[in-house]
Motif scaffolding. Structure first.
Motif, mmCIF file in Angstrom:
data_model
loop_
_atom_site.group_PDB
_atom_site.id
_atom_site.type_symbol
_atom_site.label_atom_id
_atom_site.label_comp_id
_atom_site.label_asym_id
_atom_site.label_seq_id
_atom_site.Cartn_x
_atom_site.Cartn_y
_atom_site.Cartn_z
ATOM 1 N N ALA A 182 -6.158 6.607 -23.261
ATOM 2 C CA ALA A 182 -5.021 7.215 -22.561
ATOM 3 C C ALA A 182 -5.320 8.642 -22.121
ATOM 4 C CB ALA A 182 -3.785 7.196 -23.456
ATOM 5 N N SER A 183 -6.098 9.390 -22.913
ATOM 6 C CA SER A 183 -6.388 10.780 -22.567
ATOM 7 C C SER A 183 -7.283 10.876 -21.347
ATOM 8 C CB SER A 183 -7.049 11.485 -23.745
ATOM 9 O OG SER A 183 -8.265 10.832 -24.104
ATOM 10 N N ALA A 184 -8.168 9.889 -21.155
ATOM 11 C CA ALA A 184 -9.079 9.928 -20.008
ATOM 12 C C ALA A 184 -8.390 9.567 -18.718
ATOM 13 C CB ALA A 184 -10.260 8.982 -20.241
ATOM 14 N N ALA A 185 -7.284 8.827 -18.801
ATOM 15 C CA ALA A 185 -6.587 8.417 -17.581
ATOM 16 C C ALA A 185 -6.042 9.623 -16.839
ATOM 17 C CB ALA A 185 -5.457 7.445 -17.921
ATOM 18 N N GLY A 186 -5.383 10.528 -17.575
ATOM 19 C CA GLY A 186 -4.954 11.790 -16.988
ATOM 20 C C GLY A 186 -3.936 11.665 -15.887
ATOM 21 N N THR A 187 -3.039 10.690 -15.927
ATOM 22 C CA THR A 187 -2.020 10.535 -14.902
ATOM 23 C C THR A 187 -0.762 11.286 -15.311
ATOM 24 O OG1 THR A 187 -1.278 8.477 -15.961
ATOM 25 C CG2 THR A 187 -2.877 8.282 -14.175
ATOM 26 N N ASP A 188 -0.095 11.879 -14.336
ATOM 27 C CA ASP A 188 1.127 12.619 -14.587
ATOM 28 C C ASP A 188 2.344 11.704 -14.569
ATOM 29 O OD1 ASP A 188 -0.179 15.334 -12.594
ATOM 30 O OD2 ASP A 188 -0.307 14.998 -14.770
ATOM 31 N N GLU A 189 2.264 10.592 -13.867
ATOM 32 C CA GLU A 189 3.386 9.674 -13.784
ATOM 33 C C GLU A 189 3.545 8.926 -15.106
ATOM 34 O OE1 GLU A 189 1.369 10.243 -9.883
ATOM 35 O OE2 GLU A 189 0.746 9.480 -11.834
ATOM 36 N N SER A 190 4.740 8.396 -15.291
ATOM 37 C CA SER A 190 4.969 7.559 -16.471
ATOM 38 C C SER A 190 4.116 6.310 -16.365
ATOM 39 C CB SER A 190 6.457 7.194 -16.584
ATOM 40 O OG SER A 190 6.839 6.376 -15.499
ATOM 41 N N LEU B 260 0.821 -1.204 0.000
ATOM 42 C CA LEU B 260 0.000 0.000 0.000
ATOM 43 C C LEU B 260 0.857 1.257 0.000
ATOM 44 C CD1 LEU B 260 -2.813 1.293 0.218
ATOM 45 C CD2 LEU B 260 -2.592 1.130 2.703
ATOM 46 N N TYR B 261 1.906 1.278 0.802
ATOM 47 C CA TYR B 261 2.774 2.445 0.851
ATOM 48 C C TYR B 261 3.485 2.662 -0.482
ATOM 49 C CZ TYR B 261 2.115 2.776 5.901
ATOM 50 O OH TYR B 261 1.579 2.935 7.153
ATOM 51 N N TYR B 262 3.875 1.566 -1.122
ATOM 52 C CA TYR B 262 4.503 1.706 -2.437
ATOM 53 C C TYR B 262 3.505 2.267 -3.447
ATOM 54 C CZ TYR B 262 6.840 0.607 -6.801
ATOM 55 O OH TYR B 262 7.414 0.707 -8.053
ATOM 56 N N ALA B 263 2.253 1.819 -3.374
ATOM 57 C CA ALA B 263 1.230 2.335 -4.287
ATOM 58 C C ALA B 263 1.004 3.825 -4.070
ATOM 59 C CB ALA B 263 -0.078 1.564 -4.089
ATOM 60 N N PHE B 264 1.034 4.283 -2.820
ATOM 61 C CA PHE B 264 0.872 5.711 -2.539
ATOM 62 C C PHE B 264 1.990 6.530 -3.162
ATOM 63 C CE2 PHE B 264 -1.666 4.653 1.479
ATOM 64 C CZ PHE B 264 -2.853 4.841 0.822
ATOM 65 N N GLN B 265 3.201 5.981 -3.157
ATOM 66 C CA GLN B 265 4.334 6.706 -3.717
ATOM 67 C C GLN B 265 4.361 6.660 -5.241
ATOM 68 O OE1 GLN B 265 7.839 5.099 -1.777
ATOM 69 N NE2 GLN B 265 7.650 6.534 -0.078
ATOM 70 N N ALA B 266 3.791 5.629 -5.834
ATOM 71 C CA ALA B 266 3.851 5.458 -7.283
ATOM 72 C C ALA B 266 2.685 6.115 -8.004
ATOM 73 C CB ALA B 266 3.906 3.968 -7.646
ATOM 74 N N THR B 267 1.543 6.275 -7.346
ATOM 75 C CA THR B 267 0.370 6.884 -7.967
ATOM 76 C C THR B 267 -0.169 7.987 -7.059
ATOM 77 O OG1 THR B 267 -1.153 5.290 -6.963
ATOM 78 C CG2 THR B 267 -0.222 4.696 -9.088
ATOM 79 N N SER B 268 -1.239 8.624 -7.499
ATOM 80 C CA SER B 268 -1.842 9.669 -6.681
ATOM 81 C C SER B 268 -2.511 9.059 -5.454
ATOM 82 C CB SER B 268 -2.886 10.455 -7.489
ATOM 83 O OG SER B 268 -3.995 9.630 -7.803
ATOM 84 N N LEU B 269 -2.706 9.884 -4.430
ATOM 85 C CA LEU B 269 -3.289 9.413 -3.182
ATOM 86 C C LEU B 269 -4.683 8.842 -3.403
ATOM 87 C CD1 LEU B 269 -3.155 9.202 -0.075
ATOM 88 C CD2 LEU B 269 -4.066 11.539 0.024
ATOM 89 N N PHE C 207 -8.574 14.975 1.254
ATOM 90 C CA PHE C 207 -7.193 15.339 1.555
ATOM 91 C C PHE C 207 -6.430 15.736 0.291
ATOM 92 C CE2 PHE C 207 -7.399 12.280 5.395
ATOM 93 C CZ PHE C 207 -8.076 13.233 6.118
ATOM 94 N N GLN C 208 -6.717 15.062 -0.818
ATOM 95 C CA GLN C 208 -6.024 15.390 -2.061
ATOM 96 C C GLN C 208 -6.376 16.797 -2.535
ATOM 97 O OE1 GLN C 208 -5.530 12.318 -5.079
ATOM 98 N NE2 GLN C 208 -6.357 13.704 -6.625
ATOM 99 N N ILE C 209 -7.626 17.184 -2.364
ATOM 100 C CA ILE C 209 -8.039 18.534 -2.764
ATOM 101 C C ILE C 209 -7.424 19.590 -1.848
ATOM 102 C CG2 ILE C 209 -10.017 20.092 -2.969
ATOM 103 C CD1 ILE C 209 -11.690 17.643 -3.752
ATOM 104 N N ILE C 210 -7.460 19.322 -0.552
ATOM 105 C CA ILE C 210 -7.005 20.321 0.420
ATOM 106 C C ILE C 210 -5.486 20.466 0.423
ATOM 107 C CG2 ILE C 210 -6.915 20.904 2.872
ATOM 108 C CD1 ILE C 210 -9.645 19.597 3.204
ATOM 109 N N PHE C 211 -4.772 19.335 0.468
ATOM 110 C CA PHE C 211 -3.329 19.386 0.688
ATOM 111 C C PHE C 211 -2.497 19.318 -0.589
ATOM 112 C CE2 PHE C 211 -5.179 17.647 4.607
ATOM 113 C CZ PHE C 211 -4.639 18.518 5.538
ATOM 114 N N PHE C 212 -3.078 18.833 -1.703
ATOM 115 C CA PHE C 212 -2.325 18.723 -2.946
ATOM 116 C C PHE C 212 -2.929 19.570 -4.064
ATOM 117 C CE2 PHE C 212 -1.561 14.777 -0.622
ATOM 118 C CZ PHE C 212 -0.179 14.748 -0.594
ATOM 119 N N ASN C 213 -4.017 20.268 -3.772
ATOM 120 C CA ASN C 213 -4.667 21.150 -4.743
ATOM 121 C C ASN C 213 -4.968 20.415 -6.050
ATOM 122 O OD1 ASN C 213 -5.806 23.584 -5.525
ATOM 123 N ND2 ASN C 213 -3.880 24.347 -6.411
#
Length: 364
Positions: free
Chosen positions: A208-216, A146-155, A327-333
């Motif tokens: 791919a356009s709907a996914a909208g992820t910033d990570e590779s 779970l911790y690895y998933a938090f670091q690899a993708t959005s919260l 939390f994602q809205i408040i702390f990560f905008n």
């Protein structure tokens, strides 16, 4: 045939009380005489002398549990886990396995005094030790993933993906615990999975356009697999805790979790060579808070699983998703899309439906 507690006791003559020849067998003592001698008469309890017995039954009868208490514990657990997840995302330059190790250390410092105070020991009942070992290994593995998933993708995405676990929990509980899998459970699970799909928006379904992820894509894919694996391990862990029930103190269950989790984390860190102390004082504070909030979440989740079925607990835990988006809205905008809002509504509908159904069943 009368019960042993009342009639069986009344049929034994009390020394010093005369028995008349014309008294019928089993009713030779009048109630008044029996009360005067301090002995219960026929159909009276030896403990309280009432007819029918009120004391013995009331003493043996446990206090009625508050309806939905297990689901409330689960909701509180979800909030604490979500706050801990926020701190995991905030920590910089510390590997997920190392975060897990720090969390286990801080939780161990809290659990040891609790076990000493409660006098439960550190090994557990002989017949439950294999389940405690499995709970510790599988639970700690789920934590690392779970911790690895938090670091690899959005919260939010990592949190939602992990909540495919109700599907696995329901199946495992049906297979191993023989718990009933009702159509309502299937409906709530379907709502949860629909919410997961809408929020994650996998590229093979939405493009791919709907996914909208910033990570590779490769990193995002690793985080996705880690989150799914966490869901499987977490589901098995919840079924094991439910299997042990109240025969094992919940602090003892957490003790196995943190000890085996620390051992597993140290071994993995030694293999991958990623051990490093955080340089920032704020990161060190976050690591401490991760341990404390994780401990609180574990306590309430374990308590919930001891008094509630595994499937409703797994479904109610999807409230983590709501907290993660807040939390994602408040702390990560990071504002969610309409797809995300639709998925969150499905998850909330599933959790609310499970809670209302449980409340109605308990009120009957």
């Amino acid at each position: 045939m009368r019960s042993v507690d009342s009639a069986g006791a009344a049929e034994v003559p009390e020394p010093g009380l005369p028995l008349t020849d014309d008294a019928p067998q089993g009713a030779r003592e009048e109630p008044a005489a029996a009360e005067a001698a301090g002995t219960p008469g026929p159909c009276r309890c030896w403990v309280c002398g009432n007819s029918p017995c009120g004391s013995g039954a009331s003493q043996a009868k446990k206090k009625a549990r508050c309806p939905g208490l297990g689901l409330f514990y689960t909701l509180l657990s979800a909030f604490l886990f979500s706050v801990g997840s926020l701190f995991v995302k905030k920590v910089q330059d510390v590997h997920a396995v190392e975060i897990s190790a720090f969390r286990c250390v801080f939780q161990m410092l809290v659990v040891i005094p609790c076990l000493i105070y409660r006098k439960t020991g550190f090994i557990g009942p002989k017949g439950q030790r294999i389940f405690l070992l499995l709970r510790g290994v599988l639970g700690s593995t789920a934590m690392i993933l779970l911790y690895y998933a938090f670091q690899a993708t959005s919260l939010a995405d990592a949190t939602v993906i992990t909540f495919s676990s109700p599907v696995f929990t329901s199946i495992f509980a049906w297979i191993f615990l023989k718990e009933k899998y009702s159509p309502w459970d299937a409906l709530f699970t379907a709502f949860t999975i629909t919410g997961v799909i809408l929020i994650v928006r996998p590229p093979f379904l939405f493009g791919a356009s709907a996914a909208g992820t910033d990570e590779s894509y490769s990193v995002h894919l690793k985080g996705t697999f880690a989150a799914v694996a966490h869901a499987v391990f977490a589901a098995v862990t919840m079924v094991i805790i439910r299997k042990m029930g109240k025969s094992v103190d919940y602090f003892l269950s957490i003790w196995y979790y943190v000890v085996l989790g620390l051992l597993e984390s140290v071994i993995v860190l030694f293999i991958i060579g990623e051990w490093s102390l955080p340089y920032c004082g704020l990161d060190r504070l976050f690591l401490i808070l991760i341990g404390l909030f994780g401990l609180g979440g574990q306590v309430f989740l374990t308590k919930a699983l001891q008094i509630e079925k595994a499937s409703p607990v797994a479904i109610m835990r999807t409230m983590d998703v709501v907290f993660a988006f807040i939390f994602q809205i408040i702390f990560f905008n990071d504002m969610p899309t309409w797809w995300t809002v639709g998925g969150a509504l499905c998850v909330v509908a599933s959790s609310t439906g499970a809670a209302i159904r449980k409340w109605c069943q308990s009120s009957k």
